[in-house]
Design an enzyme around this catalytic site. Sequence first.
Site, PDB file in Angstrom:
ATOM      1  N   HIS A  28     -10.913 -13.742   4.889  1.00 25.43           N
ATOM      2  CA  HIS A  28     -12.141 -13.014   4.570  1.00 25.43           C
ATOM      3  C   HIS A  28     -13.268 -13.993   4.229  1.00 25.43           C
ATOM      4  O   HIS A  28     -14.436 -13.743   4.558  1.00 25.43           O
ATOM      5  CB  HIS A  28     -11.915 -12.076   3.386  1.00 25.43           C
ATOM      6  CG  HIS A  28     -10.888 -11.007   3.646  1.00 25.43           C
ATOM      7  ND1 HIS A  28     -10.525 -10.089   2.696  1.00 25.43           N
ATOM      8  CD2 HIS A  28     -10.144 -10.719   4.733  1.00 25.43           C
ATOM      9  CE1 HIS A  28      -9.607  -9.268   3.197  1.00 25.43           C
ATOM     10  NE2 HIS A  28      -9.348  -9.641   4.428  1.00 25.43           N
ATOM     11  N   GLU A  76     -11.122  -6.842  -3.740  1.00 29.00           N
ATOM     12  CA  GLU A  76     -10.921  -7.863  -2.704  1.00 29.00           C
ATOM     13  C   GLU A  76     -12.124  -7.905  -1.768  1.00 29.00           C
ATOM     14  O   GLU A  76     -12.355  -6.962  -1.009  1.00 29.00           O
ATOM     15  CB  GLU A  76      -9.635  -7.533  -1.927  1.00 29.00           C
ATOM     16  CG  GLU A  76      -9.301  -8.580  -0.886  1.00 29.00           C
ATOM     17  CD  GLU A  76      -7.944  -8.331  -0.223  1.00 29.00           C
ATOM     18  OE1 GLU A  76      -7.016  -7.828  -0.900  1.00 29.00           O
ATOM     19  OE2 GLU A  76      -7.822  -8.648   0.963  1.00 29.00           O
ATOM     20  N   ASP A 106     -10.406 -11.131  12.085  1.00 33.53           N
ATOM     21  CA  ASP A 106      -9.469 -11.337  10.984  1.00 33.53           C
ATOM     22  C   ASP A 106      -8.041 -11.357  11.529  1.00 33.53           C
ATOM     23  O   ASP A 106      -7.383 -10.330  11.567  1.00 33.53           O
ATOM     24  CB  ASP A 106      -9.668 -10.182   9.990  1.00 33.53           C
ATOM     25  CG  ASP A 106      -8.988 -10.425   8.663  1.00 33.53           C
ATOM     26  OD1 ASP A 106      -8.713 -11.599   8.350  1.00 33.53           O
ATOM     27  OD2 ASP A 106      -8.736  -9.449   7.946  1.00 33.53           O
ATOM     28  N   ASP A 123      -5.302 -12.863  10.406  1.00 28.24           N
ATOM     29  CA  ASP A 123      -4.206 -12.796   9.422  1.00 28.24           C
ATOM     30  C   ASP A 123      -2.973 -13.596   9.828  1.00 28.24           C
ATOM     31  O   ASP A 123      -1.845 -13.082   9.815  1.00 28.24           O
ATOM     32  CB  ASP A 123      -3.794 -11.324   9.178  1.00 28.24           C
ATOM     33  CG  ASP A 123      -4.791 -10.568   8.315  1.00 28.24           C
ATOM     34  OD1 ASP A 123      -5.568 -11.216   7.587  1.00 28.24           O
ATOM     35  OD2 ASP A 123      -4.797  -9.324   8.360  1.00 28.24           O
ATOM     36  N   ASP A 160      -0.929 -12.376   2.930  1.00 33.47           N
ATOM     37  CA  ASP A 160      -1.540 -11.307   3.718  1.00 33.47           C
ATOM     38  C   ASP A 160      -1.587 -11.831   5.158  1.00 33.47           C
ATOM     39  O   ASP A 160      -2.656 -12.073   5.723  1.00 33.47           O
ATOM     40  CB  ASP A 160      -2.931 -10.971   3.171  1.00 33.47           C
ATOM     41  CG  ASP A 160      -3.392  -9.600   3.630  1.00 33.47           C
ATOM     42  OD1 ASP A 160      -2.792  -9.081   4.592  1.00 33.47           O
ATOM     43  OD2 ASP A 160      -4.343  -9.057   3.045  1.00 33.47           O
ATOM     44  N   ASP A 166       2.394   1.986   3.330  1.00 32.41           N
ATOM     45  CA  ASP A 166       3.408   1.070   3.896  1.00 32.41           C
ATOM     46  C   ASP A 166       4.814   1.498   3.512  1.00 32.41           C
ATOM     47  O   ASP A 166       5.772   1.235   4.237  1.00 32.41           O
ATOM     48  CB  ASP A 166       3.264  -0.356   3.337  1.00 32.41           C
ATOM     49  CG  ASP A 166       1.869  -0.883   3.417  1.00 32.41           C
ATOM     50  OD1 ASP A 166       1.165  -0.530   4.369  1.00 32.41           O
ATOM     51  OD2 ASP A 166       1.478  -1.661   2.513  1.00 32.41           O
ATOM     52  N   ASP A 172      -5.036 -13.889  -1.507  1.00 32.06           N
ATOM     53  CA  ASP A 172      -4.329 -13.470  -0.303  1.00 32.06           C
ATOM     54  C   ASP A 172      -4.374 -14.664   0.638  1.00 32.06           C
ATOM     55  O   ASP A 172      -5.447 -15.086   1.101  1.00 32.06           O
ATOM     56  CB  ASP A 172      -5.007 -12.253   0.339  1.00 32.06           C
ATOM     57  CG  ASP A 172      -4.477 -10.941  -0.221  1.00 32.06           C
ATOM     58  OD1 ASP A 172      -3.700 -10.979  -1.198  1.00 32.06           O
ATOM     59  OD2 ASP A 172      -4.834  -9.878   0.320  1.00 32.06           O
ATOM     60  N   HIS A 196       0.877  -1.170   0.000  1.00 36.52           N
ATOM     61  CA  HIS A 196       0.000   0.000   0.000  1.00 36.52           C
ATOM     62  C   HIS A 196       0.918   1.225   0.000  1.00 36.52           C
ATOM     63  O   HIS A 196       2.008   1.170   0.586  1.00 36.52           O
ATOM     64  CB  HIS A 196      -0.831   0.132   1.283  1.00 36.52           C
ATOM     65  CG  HIS A 196      -1.760  -1.000   1.596  1.00 36.52           C
ATOM     66  ND1 HIS A 196      -1.354  -2.136   2.229  1.00 36.52           N
ATOM     67  CD2 HIS A 196      -3.097  -1.122   1.418  1.00 36.52           C
ATOM     68  CE1 HIS A 196      -2.402  -2.930   2.407  1.00 36.52           C
ATOM     69  NE2 HIS A 196      -3.470  -2.346   1.917  1.00 36.52           N
ATOM     70  N   GLU A 232      -9.308 -13.763  -0.274  1.00 32.61           N
ATOM     71  CA  GLU A 232      -8.476 -14.003   0.915  1.00 32.61           C
ATOM     72  C   GLU A 232      -9.125 -15.059   1.796  1.00 32.61           C
ATOM     73  O   GLU A 232     -10.319 -14.983   2.095  1.00 32.61           O
ATOM     74  CB  GLU A 232      -8.290 -12.690   1.680  1.00 32.61           C
ATOM     75  CG  GLU A 232      -7.455 -12.852   2.938  1.00 32.61           C
ATOM     76  CD  GLU A 232      -6.968 -11.520   3.495  1.00 32.61           C
ATOM     77  OE1 GLU A 232      -6.739 -10.575   2.713  1.00 32.61           O
ATOM     78  OE2 GLU A 232      -6.818 -11.442   4.724  1.00 32.61           O
TER      79      GLU A 232
HETATM   80  C1  XUL Z   1      -7.453  -6.303   4.945  1.00 31.80           C
HETATM   81  C2  XUL Z   1      -6.742  -6.779   3.754  1.00 31.80           C
HETATM   82  C3  XUL Z   1      -5.911  -5.777   3.025  1.00 31.80           C
HETATM   83  C4  XUL Z   1      -5.942  -5.932   1.547  1.00 31.80           C
HETATM   84  C5  XUL Z   1      -5.239  -4.842   0.794  1.00 31.80           C
HETATM   85  O1  XUL Z   1      -8.139  -7.288   5.610  1.00 31.80           O
HETATM   86  O2  XUL Z   1      -6.813  -7.932   3.394  1.00 31.80           O
HETATM   87  O3  XUL Z   1      -4.615  -5.868   3.499  1.00 31.80           O
HETATM   88  O4  XUL Z   1      -5.397  -7.148   1.157  1.00 31.80           O
HETATM   89  O5  XUL Z   1      -5.684  -3.588   1.135  1.00 31.80           O
HETATM   90 CO    CO Z   2      -5.964  -9.025   1.856  1.00 39.30          CO
END
Ligand code: XUL
Ligand code: CO
Length: 434
Positions: free
Chosen positions: A270, A231, A306, A308, A338, A103, A295, A100, A267
Site C-alpha cells: 500500500h 490500514e 497491489d 500482494d 498479507d 474468510d 502487513d 476476516h 502495508e
Molecule cells: C487489502 C488488504 C486487506 C487488509 C485487511 O489490500 O490489505 O487484506 O489487510 O482487510
Molecule cells: Co493488508
Amino acid sequence: MTEFFDGIAALAYEGPESNSELCYRHYNPDEVVLGKRMEDHLRFAVAWWHSFAWEGGDPFGGQTFERPWHPQDDMGRAKMKADVAFEMFEKLGVPFYCWHDADIRPEQGNYAGNLRTLEEITDYMAEKQESAKVRCLWGTANMFSHRRWMAGASTNPDPEVFAYAAATVKGCLDATMKLGGENYVLWGGREGYETLLNTDMGMELDHMGRFLSMVVDYKHKIGFKGTILVEPKPQEPSKHQYDYDAATCIGFLRKYGLENEVKLNLEQGHAILAGHSFEHEIAVAAAEGMLGSIDMNRNDYQSGWDTDQFPNNVPEVALAYYHILKAGGLGTGGTNFDAKLRRQSIDPIDLLAGHAGGMDVCARGLKAAATMIEDGGLEQALTERYAGWKTPQAQEMLGSDLASLQKRVLDEGIEPEPRSGRQERLENYVNRFV
Ligand code: XUL
Ligand code: CO
C-alpha cells in the site's frame, strides 16, 4: 489431522548453509536480537484470506487452486479449512494468524445467518487454540467483497448499510475478543469513491469518523484490551480511498479526536501504491506514536497494482525494521503476511515455501536493522547533522518571531554555509549491513 500437508514435516531452523528445500535459514525464533527473542520482535502471522480463502482468480480467469475445502459454502468444509490452517500454523511455527469474517465462515447471504456461522466457526477455532500454540493477532470485517458494500460501508449513502456495517463490526469485535485477539483492524476498501460526481465527501468523512468512534466506544464497553488499527491504502478497489496513506489517516484521526485510541496497520504494498516507501509510512506513524502493526508483502514494481507477493527484498525490509526498532518495536502488533501465492503455485508445499521464504527475508532484515542500531552509524550521522539545534541559542529561536530573527541575521551578518547531506556515504554504509 487432515491429509493436506501429508508427507511434509514441520519446518526447523537449519542455518544459512542448509540445502533443504523447506527450512529456515535465518529465522531462528529463540535467537536473541537486541535483548529480545526473534519471534517476539517479528510476531509473524498468517493471513487466512490469502492462504485459505483466495481461490486463485484474477480479472481474466477464475479458480486455479483446488482445495478439499472448496466450495467454501458449507460449515463442515469451513471446519476442514480451519483444521488445515491450524496444521499450517504448526508446521510453520508461527505465533499468530489474522482473519476476516468472510474468510472463516460460510456466507449465508443474510446478517443473522452470517452471525450464527461466525459464532460457530470462532467457537471451533477457540477450541483448537487451546491445544495449539498459535494465537489471533487480529480480526477484521470484510466490508468490501459482497455487493451490499459496493458504495461503501460506513460511508455508504444508504443509512441501512451503515447500520449493517455497525452490526458486522460488532460481531467481528466480539469474535476477535473471544479468540483473544491482540488487535482489531479496519481497512476501508470501499470507503472512498468511484466518482466525485455522485459523492458528498464531507458527509462521508463525518460518517466514517462517527463510525470509528462507535467502534472505539464498543471496544471499551466490552473491555477489549487490544489495539484498534486502521490500514491505509490509496486506491484499489475504490478509485480513491479516504485512508490514503499514514499522514492522511493521522489527520483524519486527529480531526475526529481518535488519535489516542487508534493506531495504524501499515502495508508495504500500500505504501508503494501511495507513491511512498514502506519506511516512509513507518517513520510517519512512528513520529506520531501511532505505529501499530505491519502487513508484510511486496508489489510487482512493473504492474502498478497491489500484487500482494511474499517479500523477497532484504534491503527494503531491513530499512522497514530499522524504523520499527527505532520506534520501540511492534507492541501488540506483528508482521502479518498479507501475501498470496502466484496463481500457478497450486501445490500445498508452495504455501509453506512462500511463508518460509518471507520469514527468512524478514529475519535477515531484522538482523541487519539490529546491527545498524548497535553500530550506531546512522544515528551518529543524524546527531551530527542536527548538532546545531543542540545550542541554547537555536532552541531559543524556536520561541522567537520573524522580526527578531531578521534583526539577528542582520546584526550577526549570518550567511549559512551549506553542508553535504552525505546521502551516498550513508547508502554505502547501509549496504555494509544488508
Ligand atoms: C487489502 C488488504 C486487506 C487488509 C485487511 O489490500 O490489505 O487484506 O489487510 O482487510
Ligand atoms: Co493488508
